[in-house]
Structure formats: structure tokens, C-alpha cells
Design a protein around this motif. Sequence first.
Motif, PDB file in Angstrom:
ATOM      1  N   ILE A  45       0.823  -1.219   0.000  1.00 57.82           N
ATOM      2  CA  ILE A  45       0.000   0.000   0.000  1.00 57.82           C
ATOM      3  C   ILE A  45       0.853   1.265   0.000  1.00 57.82           C
ATOM      4  CG2 ILE A  45      -1.686   1.298   1.382  1.00 57.82           C
ATOM      5  CD1 ILE A  45      -2.504  -1.494   2.548  1.00 57.82           C
ATOM      6  N   SER A  46       1.975   1.219   0.718  1.00 56.36           N
ATOM      7  CA  SER A  46       2.801   2.423   0.849  1.00 56.36           C
ATOM      8  C   SER A  46       3.614   2.725  -0.415  1.00 56.36           C
ATOM      9  CB  SER A  46       3.752   2.266   2.041  1.00 56.36           C
ATOM     10  OG  SER A  46       4.497   1.074   1.882  1.00 56.36           O
ATOM     11  N   SER A  47       3.615   1.804  -1.382  1.00 57.02           N
ATOM     12  CA  SER A  47       4.399   2.035  -2.598  1.00 57.02           C
ATOM     13  C   SER A  47       3.730   3.095  -3.471  1.00 57.02           C
ATOM     14  CB  SER A  47       4.525   0.733  -3.388  1.00 57.02           C
ATOM     15  OG  SER A  47       5.102   0.997  -4.640  1.00 57.02           O
ATOM     16  N   PRO A  48       4.533   4.007  -4.032  1.00 53.53           N
ATOM     17  CA  PRO A  48       3.932   5.011  -4.932  1.00 53.53           C
ATOM     18  C   PRO A  48       3.323   4.367  -6.172  1.00 53.53           C
ATOM     19  CG  PRO A  48       6.360   5.161  -4.893  1.00 53.53           C
ATOM     20  CD  PRO A  48       5.963   4.205  -3.826  1.00 53.53           C
ATOM     21  N   ALA A  49       3.754   3.156  -6.493  1.00 57.05           N
ATOM     22  CA  ALA A  49       3.204   2.486  -7.678  1.00 57.05           C
ATOM     23  C   ALA A  49       2.039   1.567  -7.334  1.00 57.05           C
ATOM     24  CB  ALA A  49       4.317   1.694  -8.384  1.00 57.05           C
ATOM     25  N   PHE A  50       1.586   1.621  -6.095  1.00 58.92           N
ATOM     26  CA  PHE A  50       0.401   0.840  -5.713  1.00 58.92           C
ATOM     27  C   PHE A  50      -0.828   1.502  -6.322  1.00 58.92           C
ATOM     28  CE2 PHE A  50      -3.229   0.228  -2.805  1.00 58.92           C
ATOM     29  CZ  PHE A  50      -3.269  -1.146  -2.748  1.00 58.92           C
ATOM     30  N   ASP A  51      -1.619   0.716  -7.036  1.00 59.10           N
ATOM     31  CA  ASP A  51      -2.784   1.257  -7.727  1.00 59.10           C
ATOM     32  C   ASP A  51      -3.982   1.242  -6.769  1.00 59.10           C
ATOM     33  OD1 ASP A  51      -4.840   1.954  -9.334  1.00 59.10           O
ATOM     34  OD2 ASP A  51      -4.375   0.533 -10.948  1.00 59.10           O
ATOM     35  N   LYS A  52      -4.364   2.445  -6.345  1.00 58.34           N
ATOM     36  CA  LYS A  52      -5.442   2.519  -5.350  1.00 58.34           C
ATOM     37  C   LYS A  52      -6.797   2.103  -5.931  1.00 58.34           C
ATOM     38  CE  LYS A  52      -3.155   5.973  -2.479  1.00 58.34           C
ATOM     39  NZ  LYS A  52      -1.836   5.815  -3.150  1.00 58.34           N
ATOM     40  N   ASP A  53      -6.880   2.044  -7.258  1.00 58.07           N
ATOM     41  CA  ASP A  53      -8.153   1.646  -7.877  1.00 58.07           C
ATOM     42  C   ASP A  53      -8.218   0.156  -8.201  1.00 58.07           C
ATOM     43  OD1 ASP A  53      -9.058   4.278  -7.851  1.00 58.07           O
ATOM     44  OD2 ASP A  53      -7.904   4.737  -9.665  1.00 58.07           O
ATOM     45  N   ALA A  54      -7.115  -0.523  -8.013  1.00 55.64           N
ATOM     46  CA  ALA A  54      -7.104  -1.952  -8.372  1.00 55.64           C
ATOM     47  C   ALA A  54      -7.934  -2.747  -7.369  1.00 55.64           C
ATOM     48  CB  ALA A  54      -5.667  -2.473  -8.394  1.00 55.64           C
ATOM     49  N   SER A 110       7.009 -14.444   3.656  1.00 59.60           N
ATOM     50  CA  SER A 110       6.822 -13.000   3.749  1.00 59.60           C
ATOM     51  C   SER A 110       8.054 -12.382   3.104  1.00 59.60           C
ATOM     52  CB  SER A 110       6.720 -12.587   5.221  1.00 59.60           C
ATOM     53  OG  SER A 110       6.709 -11.187   5.324  1.00 59.60           O
ATOM     54  N   ASN A 111       7.839 -11.651   2.017  1.00 58.78           N
ATOM     55  CA  ASN A 111       8.979 -11.108   1.262  1.00 58.78           C
ATOM     56  C   ASN A 111       8.974  -9.593   1.224  1.00 58.78           C
ATOM     57  OD1 ASN A 111       8.130 -13.825  -0.576  1.00 58.78           O
ATOM     58  ND2 ASN A 111      10.242 -13.630   0.074  1.00 58.78           N
ATOM     59  N   SER A 112      10.168  -9.029   1.192  1.00 55.63           N
ATOM     60  CA  SER A 112      10.275  -7.580   0.985  1.00 55.63           C
ATOM     61  C   SER A 112       9.655  -7.227  -0.357  1.00 55.63           C
ATOM     62  CB  SER A 112      11.744  -7.162   0.937  1.00 55.63           C
ATOM     63  OG  SER A 112      12.344  -7.346   2.176  1.00 55.63           O
ATOM     64  N   SER A 113       8.826  -6.192  -0.374  1.00 54.22           N
ATOM     65  CA  SER A 113       8.211  -5.786  -1.639  1.00 54.22           C
ATOM     66  C   SER A 113       8.311  -4.265  -1.811  1.00 54.22           C
ATOM     67  CB  SER A 113       6.756  -6.236  -1.677  1.00 54.22           C
ATOM     68  OG  SER A 113       6.090  -5.818  -0.503  1.00 54.22           O
ATOM     69  N   GLY A 114       9.201  -3.662  -1.092  1.00 56.23           N
ATOM     70  CA  GLY A 114       9.372  -2.222  -1.214  1.00 56.23           C
ATOM     71  C   GLY A 114      10.510  -1.762  -0.352  1.00 56.23           C
ATOM     72  N   PRO A 115      10.745  -0.471  -0.303  1.00 58.78           N
ATOM     73  CA  PRO A 115       9.908   0.588  -0.862  1.00 58.78           C
ATOM     74  C   PRO A 115      10.186   0.879  -2.337  1.00 58.78           C
ATOM     75  CG  PRO A 115      11.724   1.547   0.360  1.00 58.78           C
ATOM     76  CD  PRO A 115      11.863   0.066   0.498  1.00 58.78           C
ATOM     77  N   ASP A 116      11.321   0.410  -2.863  1.00 62.61           N
ATOM     78  CA  ASP A 116      11.672   0.729  -4.242  1.00 62.61           C
ATOM     79  C   ASP A 116      10.885  -0.180  -5.181  1.00 62.61           C
ATOM     80  OD1 ASP A 116      12.808   1.211  -6.644  1.00 62.61           O
ATOM     81  OD2 ASP A 116      14.867   0.760  -6.059  1.00 62.61           O
ATOM     82  N   GLN A 166       7.438   6.906 -14.975  1.00 64.33           N
ATOM     83  CA  GLN A 166       7.997   5.661 -14.445  1.00 64.33           C
ATOM     84  C   GLN A 166       7.006   4.991 -13.476  1.00 64.33           C
ATOM     85  OE1 GLN A 166      11.088   5.562 -11.395  1.00 64.33           O
ATOM     86  NE2 GLN A 166      12.337   4.302 -12.768  1.00 64.33           N
ATOM     87  N   ILE A 167       6.396   5.817 -12.635  1.00 67.23           N
ATOM     88  CA  ILE A 167       5.410   5.282 -11.680  1.00 67.23           C
ATOM     89  C   ILE A 167       4.261   4.623 -12.436  1.00 67.23           C
ATOM     90  CG2 ILE A 167       3.649   5.969  -9.964  1.00 67.23           C
ATOM     91  CD1 ILE A 167       6.368   6.041  -8.729  1.00 67.23           C
ATOM     92  N   ASP A 168       3.830   5.281 -13.518  1.00 68.22           N
ATOM     93  CA  ASP A 168       2.719   4.737 -14.287  1.00 68.22           C
ATOM     94  C   ASP A 168       3.066   3.375 -14.884  1.00 68.22           C
ATOM     95  OD1 ASP A 168       0.059   5.110 -15.376  1.00 68.22           O
ATOM     96  OD2 ASP A 168       1.095   5.134 -17.322  1.00 68.22           O
ATOM     97  N   LEU A 169       4.294   3.271 -15.398  1.00 65.86           N
ATOM     98  CA  LEU A 169       4.734   1.987 -15.975  1.00 65.86           C
ATOM     99  C   LEU A 169       4.798   0.895 -14.900  1.00 65.86           C
ATOM    100  CD1 LEU A 169       7.543   3.395 -18.297  1.00 65.86           C
ATOM    101  CD2 LEU A 169       5.576   2.059 -19.079  1.00 65.86           C
ATOM    102  N   LEU A 170       5.301   1.288 -13.724  1.00 66.21           N
ATOM    103  CA  LEU A 170       5.425   0.313 -12.642  1.00 66.21           C
ATOM    104  C   LEU A 170       4.042  -0.129 -12.153  1.00 66.21           C
ATOM    105  CD1 LEU A 170       8.386   1.923 -10.662  1.00 66.21           C
ATOM    106  CD2 LEU A 170       8.445  -0.152 -12.060  1.00 66.21           C
ATOM    107  N   LYS A 171       3.113   0.828 -12.178  1.00 64.69           N
ATOM    108  CA  LYS A 171       1.735   0.511 -11.785  1.00 64.69           C
ATOM    109  C   LYS A 171       1.143  -0.520 -12.752  1.00 64.69           C
ATOM    110  CE  LYS A 171      -0.372   4.166  -9.944  1.00 64.69           C
ATOM    111  NZ  LYS A 171      -1.155   5.403  -9.840  1.00 64.69           N
ATOM    112  N   GLN A 172       1.406  -0.291 -14.025  1.00 66.91           N
ATOM    113  CA  GLN A 172       0.904  -1.251 -15.035  1.00 66.91           C
ATOM    114  C   GLN A 172       1.529  -2.629 -14.826  1.00 66.91           C
ATOM    115  OE1 GLN A 172       1.057   0.092 -19.199  1.00 66.91           O
ATOM    116  NE2 GLN A 172       1.196   2.190 -18.448  1.00 66.91           N
ATOM    117  N   ALA A 173       2.831  -2.617 -14.526  1.00 64.48           N
ATOM    118  CA  ALA A 173       3.523  -3.898 -14.319  1.00 64.48           C
ATOM    119  C   ALA A 173       2.941  -4.620 -13.113  1.00 64.48           C
ATOM    120  CB  ALA A 173       5.017  -3.644 -14.132  1.00 64.48           C
ATOM    121  N   ASN A 174       2.685  -3.863 -12.053  1.00 64.81           N
ATOM    122  CA  ASN A 174       2.135  -4.468 -10.834  1.00 64.81           C
ATOM    123  C   ASN A 174       0.738  -5.041 -11.091  1.00 64.81           C
ATOM    124  OD1 ASN A 174       2.285  -5.059  -8.017  1.00 64.81           O
ATOM    125  ND2 ASN A 174       0.846  -3.392  -7.652  1.00 64.81           N
ATOM    126  N   ASN A 175      -0.042  -4.316 -11.896  1.00 64.72           N
ATOM    127  CA  ASN A 175      -1.384  -4.804 -12.219  1.00 64.72           C
ATOM    128  C   ASN A 175      -1.322  -6.055 -13.106  1.00 64.72           C
ATOM    129  OD1 ASN A 175      -2.508  -2.804 -10.722  1.00 64.72           O
ATOM    130  ND2 ASN A 175      -2.995  -1.454 -12.449  1.00 64.72           N
TER     131      ASN A 175
END
Lengths: 531, 336
Positions: free
Chosen positions: A332-341, A420-426, A469-478
Motif C-alpha cells: 500500500i505504501s508504494s507510490p506504484a500501488f494502484d489505489k483503484d485496483a 513474507s517477502n520484501s516488496s518495497g519501498p523501491d 515511471q510510476i505509471d509503468l510500474l503501476k501497469q507492471a504491478n497490475n
Amino acid sequence: MMMTRLSLISALMLGTATIALAQDAKPQDGGKLVFTAPYGNSITSLDITATPHTQDEIVAKAINRSLYKWNPESGKPELDLAESVEKSADGKTYTYKLKDATFHNGDKFDADDVIWSYNRLADPKKALPGAEQMLQIAGVAEFQAGTATEISGLKKIDDKTIEITTTNLADPGWNLMSNYAPIYSKDYPEDQLASKPNGLGPFKLANYVAGSKVELEKFEDYFEGGKPHLDKLDIMLMGEASARDVAFRNGEIDVNILGPVQYEAYGEDPALKDRILEVAEVYTRNIGFNQNVEAFKDKRVRQAINHAINKDLIVEKLLKNKAYPAVSWLPISSPAFDKDAEPYAYDPEKAKELLKEAGFETGLKFAVTATPNESWGIPIVEAIIPMLAKVGVEVTADPVESAVLSDKILSDNFQAYIWSNSSGPDALKYLTCFHSQTPQTACNYVKFSNPEFDKLLDQAGSETDAAKQIDLLKQANNLLQEEAPLWFFNYNKAVMAYQPWVHGLKPNAMELAVQDYEDLWIDADAPASRK
Amino acid sequence: MKAGGTGVPVAPAFNLVFGERQPSRMMRFILRRTLQMIPTLLVVVLIIFVIFSVVPGSFISSLMSEGRNATNADVMAHLNQQFGLDKPLLVRLWDYLWGLAHFDLGISYRTREPVWNVIEPRLWPSIKLALAAMFFAALVGIPLGFVAALKPGSVIDTGTMMVAISGLSLPEFWFGLLLMYVFALQLGWLPSFGYNADSFQHLILPAIALGVSPMALLARTTRAGVLDVMNADFVRTARAKGVSEPRLVRSHVARNVLVLVLTTLGLQVGSLMGQAIVIEKLFSWPGIGSLLVDSVAARDIPVVQGAVIVIVLWFLVINMLVDVAYAAVDPRIKVT
């Protein structure tokens, strides 16, 4: 579901606001704080570069400083030992103006210390776990391969200026802020770092009782004027949650990291419930599906499992709501977390349909390798067994201890695992774990491979515009969510209880137990033992 | 030596131990027992070595047990090389035994310090805790056993044995928590956890929690021993000769029961260091037990081996001392 997410985000913001209010008061100097390191009864070493464990990091944060530091409030790395940085036109060379700072033994900090520390970290003969943080610096690969005697990407301009060249366009702050990559004095005997550390941090070692506690005292020459506020900081090494509970209620310790059972109990206790700090940490709990298993090659099977498990119920009943149900990989704290997903809905019928389409209507059987961990181990596997049985999937637990879990994963000796794996903050770094070029022994444990995902990540890696870059990462995460190489279970909700006289704690999403000790202070209501 | 006026012989123990010829015999005994420790230690080392060679998990895999990104492959390779983990098993065993023969316990994988430097700070806290626990056990257990045996079948006997059985069956962890709750949280008399080299207060709760089980065992053993001796012919003879009950218990029963009590005491003191793991963890006590558990979890094999050797050595030395003490309390036992 939308309401749930909104409440979640509101709750997170509220948590931050509460702490911000606490910080509004003017800090008072003096006194002693009794902190706890809750991940065991010992630390490995006082030399943080020799260990990758959070328990050691809790102590190291008080003693050492790195070139950058993590800002828990902004959620970004920021300069710490440098007062300014200039980026070159090609975006790969950074020139730092270093601050005036002094090591605990009186040595003055300069550019040579940075070069020496980074060379030491990257030195393959030293085999230090912190070497990972150096890989982005140009020339490290050649240095490690033995084809260069020094790291070409590190250049001293003068005593107070250093130039660092990177291999890619990513902000080096993400790596160089690591507490595992501190700056040490080049003139200090290396063989003493493990027992008599000599850092640039706000506290220096006063006494270390291996297996029990670390006593620290204020470093008067700390480079941030007016800090630290405390005269003394004791860090108690306390792995037993019930012992911490008694000690906290008895006022012997000032903070306590809570597990699910205590979280529930503290939340219901009027004397304690208002002194609880919560944060969504950058850890994603998940079940990884080994792509070598025939059934897991079909994404419909992976999606079916995500639909078949009622994770909200598990989070509520087993984890006592001390977790945030996961949507995808990035927290959730990641800037690339998609709040609408939208997360995978609990829908056993859809799960059955997907399994039928994939040709597994007659059943599917696999084992989940798991440790006894209460939040992401065997109890969770036991909870999903009946849920998956309803859709015709038979799951068994393969119980192991922690060291064996990673061993089995690294040696590809598993069908599925829960971890439980590290998934951020980068976001870029942690999504790269699913790039097809990332080996299993690095962090692509499930051997995920998807050309579209690779392309998005490659684009993000070479994108200089932060928003794009954030937008691309958001797409990748989705896309990762859609592909479901994992069962996305939850993001850890770290919870810390604190005494009423403690101020300055921050909701650190990287690791709540690691605090900026220089900002902590105690007020006049603290008991006599703290004064 | 005669028991004053009764004509009943009383153990002339100390002149046997410290008599003219005894010191050299004693020295030979100690030397022989010391030499006998070597094969025992070798077997222990071999067992630990073999176990940790076949169990899954390694020091390298323990580095990523927290789920962070895996350690860099080059770092892993170098770590393996640095610690000799890339060598064949037999070569590693030989290297270890060779080091051991030169009193070198090796280097800790985790801290990268000599193993002795890791173990040494834990030694005194462990010994202190074991001795304090045993002191509590003896102080409470032996008198309880005596009292119970002197009034067999009485309320005191029944009550004492109930305490003993409870003590044996109490889970240490739970009992330790109970002590914390009552004496730290409710009464505020003692600190609930931690270690302070200069303070006796921190020792009390962990020592009681650790000592409750040996206390119960001692109480039962003492009771059984006293009952046995009380029915012996020489006690009946002493009674017939008019020896008073207190004198009978003090001079005849107690001394004869002492061998049995010493055996129990010795075995318990010897094993307490290894048994203290749970208590050390609960009370954040910096002993060998918690070090051993942490080292097993991290697969820090040199430290595991070193800690086990220390625990076994402690057990063997204590038992040797108990054997020596036998001669002091019972002249029929010779240290040969």
C-alpha cells in the motif's frame, strides 16, 4: 471493497497524523529510553555490514549513518551524510557535497571514508551481505570479477566532494540509504567493528551484553546539531512476546512490537489502546507457485487459487486484523500501488470454472512448504486447506524451519511455498524480482516469465520522468496481479505500543522497529528510572 | 572414629580423602577421568558434525530467512569458500578436529569472530544461573524431602509430595511467566527480565523458574532415601542404643542419604546448563542455551559445536567432582 480500501488508507493517514501531532510538542532533552529489539534474544554482530538481519539493524541505526536515509513520512530516500547532490545530464553521475561529521572515535568524515566503505562492502573476498547495495555503482561488477582493482564509479573530487556513477537511471538513494551500507572510518581497525563499533550515528556503544542488551549513550559530536535528545538508549534483546508484554505493562520497556494476539488484547484495553502505532510495512505475505509444476504453468489455475481462498476471513480470524489483505505484489505504501485496483474476490464458483477451463476439474494436488510462523506459515496453510478442498484442490503442508525454507526455494525443491517477502519501498527493484532475467537464486523464486511484464519493467528502468515511471510500474504491478504467480495474501501491519512519556516515534513502513532514535524523546512524566 | 558414646561407627570420610596416600590416588583418579572425557567429546563432536551435515538448511540459506532478497550469488560463493563449506565433508571434519586438538574451536560463521570469543561472555551467566537454580532446588527440595519422610503419610508428607509432583510437571515457560506476572507485574518486587552482572535481583526469578523441577526431584529423592535409611538395621540398632531422634537423623540418616542426594544434585547441576534454553529465552538471560538455539537456527555450526562441547564438558566435570565428593561423604566408596 472500495469502502474497505478507503478506510484502510484513511486509517494509515490517521496513524501518521497521530504521530505528527505528538511531534508538534517541543522535544525535551535528557533521560533514557528503553527500546526493544523483538526478533530474537541476540544480535549477530555490531558490524551491520556482516549481517542481513533486522534485529541487528535495530541496533545499527543508532550507531551508524549512511549517505542517504529513509524518510518514513515522505516515503522516499533523502540525503543524510551529504548536504547536496547534483545529477549529470545523462542522469547517471551524482556529485555529492559531504557534511562535516565526526566518527565516535574522533576521526573526521571525508570522501575517502565513503570510497573505503563502499569498496569494502563490494569486495568479494569480504563476502559481506551488504554487497547487494553496491551493485548499481558503475565498476562494481568488474571489481567483483577481479578485472579491476578499484570501483571506477567512485571518484573523490576533494575531501568533501565525491562523484558516484551508476549503471542505470534509478535513483541511487534507494540502495545507498540502506542501513546495511553505512559509512565507516577508513582509519579504524576493521577487526574491531564487530565488538567496538565506530560510526557516525547519534549514539555510541556504552555496554553490550551479548544475548541480553545493548546500552548506548549520546554522541555529543553528532553532526545534526541539537540531536539526539536522549542521553541514553538501552535496546533490550527480547524475542519472547509474552515476556515483552509483562515488561511493557510493568513499565520496564518503553515500546513493544505486538503480535496478532497482543494486538487484539491491547486494542481492547482502555489503558493501552490509544498508544498504538500502526503501519503497513513493505512486506507481502504470499504463496509462490513454482512454474515448474505443470498445473502452475496455467495462469487460470493460479487465478483460481486466488479466488478460492477467503483471505479477508483469515486476516480477521487468524491474524486478528493485524494485516492488510493484499491486492497485488506492491504494498500500500508504494507510490506504484494502484489505489483503484480490485483484489481477487473470494469466489469459489469462479475458481471451479477456471480450474475446469484449465483441465483440472477432476482435482489438483500440491504441497506448500511452510515454517511454523503464525502470520505466514503452517497455521495459514491449515486454514486454506478446507477452502481449496471445496474447489477440488488438495493441499498438504510441508513443514520446515526458516533456514530450510529458503534453502528449499533456492534449490528449486518445492511445489509452492508460503513466505513474507520484501516488496518495497523501491517499486522498480522489487518488481524486478519477477523479471525473466532475474535468477531464482536472486529473488525470482517462482521463475516467473512474461515478455509483456519484462517490457514494462525495462521501459520503467530507462524512464527519466518520475511520473511516467510510476505509471509503468503501476501497469507492471497490475499485470503481475492478473498473471497471479503468487497467492497475494496480505501486507504486514506492524504494530508498536508505546508508553505515554515517549515521543517522536514514526510509522516507518520499511520496518517499524527501526526508528530514527535521534528524534525520540521522553517528557517530564517519565518515571524516575528514565531520568 | 566413634560416635560419641554409642559405639556406632560414623563415616571417617575426610581422613580417607585427605589422608596420606589419598592425594596421589585422587590425582590419578582425576587424571584418568579427564582422559576419559576425550573420547566422549570426540563422539559428541562427530554426532553434531554428522547431524548438521545431513539436515537441510545452511548458514547461507539462513541469511535470507527473513524473506529479504537472496544474498548475491558471488557473496554466497565467497562465503562458502571463506568458511571452507565448499570442501568435502571429511576434509572439513579433519580440519575441525585438527583445530580442536590445538584448542581452536574455529570461527563463527555469523559473527566472523573466534568461537571462543562468542561463547566466553555467555559462560559465567550460564554457570551463575545453573548454580543459583541448584541452590534454590537444594535449599527447598532437601528439607522438604526430609520433612516428608520423617512424617510419612502425614498431611505434611502429602502436601510436600504434591508440591514435588507439581514442580516436576510444571512447564518451565508457563511457570516463568507466572513468576513474572506475580513478582514483577503485580507485586513489583523484582525485575521481570534481563541481566545485570552487578545485581542479584535479576537472577532470582529465572533461578526459581529453572530450579523448580530439580527442587521437586530432590524432594522426592531425599524422601525416598530417608525412608530407606530409616528402615535400615543400623538405624534400628542406634535407636535401640538410645540415640536421640535429632542426633540419629543428623549423624546417621543424613550422612547416608547424602550420597543419593549428591548423585541427584550432580546430575541436575550438570544438565541444567543445557536445560536452561527456555528460561534464558524467556528472561533474556545471556546464557549458553539461548546462544545454542540461535546458532542452530542460523546453522552456525562451529558455535553449535563449541557450545555443545562446553555443555558436555560442564556435565562431565560436575560428575567427576560428584564422584570425588562421594569419597568425602562415604568411606566405602574409593576413588579408584
